[in-house]
Design a protein around this motif. Structure first.
Motif: not given
Length: 98
Positions: A72-73, A76, A79-80, A91
């Protein structure tokens, strides 16, 4: 099929616990597969029975919590456009050096 890795998206330090040594996991963006590439996947039958595309919710249902957090990290970060630093899939805030 050869997949050229893209940029680094996650770095995950996994500390040692009983029965497991510490590790450092690098996760790279593997890009997007075409339908033809996906159809050409061949699994080593002695190791894997199947594979599937999963939503993030399905990843959390099917994978160990540490691996699900890491995935999941990494998604992300893709995506960013960033890179995420993790410890055990969580994190980590990095303080700037002075």
């Amino acid at each position: 099929m050869v997949v050229e890795p893209g940029r680094l998206v996650a770095l995950d330090y996994v500390p040692p616990i009983e029965g497991r040594t510490e590790g450092l996991i690098f996760v790279y963006d593997g890009g997007r597969m075409t339908d033809e590439q996906a159809a050409a996947i061949q699994l080593p039958h002695e190791e894997l029975r199947s594979w599937a595309w999963c939503t993030v919710d399905q990843v959390h249902e099917r994978m160990r919590p540490l691996v699900a957090r890491r995935i999941e990290a990494a998604l992300g970060a893709i995506a960013d456009g960033g890179v995420v630093e993790l410890e055990n899939g969580y994190s980590v805030s990095v303080k700037p050096t002075e």
